[in-house]
Design an enzyme around this catalytic site. Structure first.
Site, short mmCIF file in Angstrom:
data_model
loop_
_atom_site.label_atom_id
_atom_site.label_comp_id
_atom_site.label_asym_id
_atom_site.label_seq_id
_atom_site.Cartn_x
_atom_site.Cartn_y
_atom_site.Cartn_z
CB SER A 60 -62.74 15.29 11.28
OG SER A 60 -63.43 14.06 11.20
NE ARG A 61 -58.31 17.88 17.55
CZ ARG A 61 -58.90 17.01 18.36
NH1 ARG A 61 -60.15 16.63 18.12
NH2 ARG A 61 -58.27 16.52 19.39
CG LEU A 62 -62.94 19.40 9.47
CD1 LEU A 62 -63.80 18.85 8.36
CD2 LEU A 62 -61.82 20.27 8.89
#
Length: 216
Positions: A193-195
């Site tokens: 999730s692009r975290l």
């Protein structure tokens, strides 16, 4: 915008990166990641982006090869009269970026640049294949040349002048190494999730390193 390009994405999920897991010194941490990258048999594992800038701030970037690292920093070799050499003479600062996509990892290094010793440049130059040494000797890197044929003719002429053992290929005075002494190093690990995990080391005046987590 071309939606086919905009839709390209990968959801990273292989590993994580925690402040509790990394070394206190970023050069030691790089060494650990380097060994894992080497063991993974990545293609051109030592390829890195080298970004430089002129005195007036005009940037330039290209891929070069890492040829050594130690507690002092990171070493690469090139023609001092090349475009990057001229920028480094004007502004001796640089940024290096490693991207090991198979491991979903990136390392970004910002540092101060200085030439390595003549002895170190000579030792590495003489360790190169004869063809690479000849190429370095005859190519006026980054300068405009008339044609490919001109370059090949110059190479052939130089080849005739050396012995079969190629022991008499001298290192040009304008060719040698640079050492990038890091002042900031960031380790990036892809996450879902692009975290992503981003840990940044910053060199303090006393020679120790501060460690911070950055937002992805």
């Amino acid at each position: 915008m071309d939606q086919r390009i905009a839709d390209i994405r990968i959801n990273y999920s292989l590993r994580s990166l925690s402040e509790n897991e990394v070394a206190a010194d970023p050069l030691e941490q790089f060494g650990q990641w380097w060994q894992e990258a080497r063991q993974s048999e990545l293609l051109e594992v030592n390829a890195m982006t080298l970004a430089t800038a002129s005195a007036d701030g005009v940037p330039s970037a290209r891929i070069v090869l890492l040829k050594g690292f130690s507690p002092k920093g990171f070493v690469f070799f090139t023609n001092y009269e090349s475009f990057k050499g001229k920028q480094l003479a004007e502004n001796p600062k640089a940024c290096l970026v490693f991207f090991w996509k198979e491991l979903e990892r990136q390392v970004r290094i910002t540092g101060l640049v200085q030439k390595v010793s003549e002895e170190e440049s000579e030792e590495y130059f003489q360790s190169r294949p004869a063809g690479s040494r000849l190429g370095a000797a005859v190519s006026p890197q980054s300068k405009v040349i008339s044609s490919r044929e001109w370059l090949e003719e110059k190479y052939a002429a130089a080849e005739k002048e050396v012995s079969e053992s190629a022991k008499n290929i001298e290192r040009p005075a304008h060719w040698g190494g640079y050492l990038v002494r890091p002042v900031v190093m960031e380790f990036w690990q892809g996450r879902p999730s692009r975290l992503h995990d981003r840990l940044e080391y910053t060199l303090k005046e006393n020679g120790e390193w501060d460690l911070h987590r950055l937002a992805p």
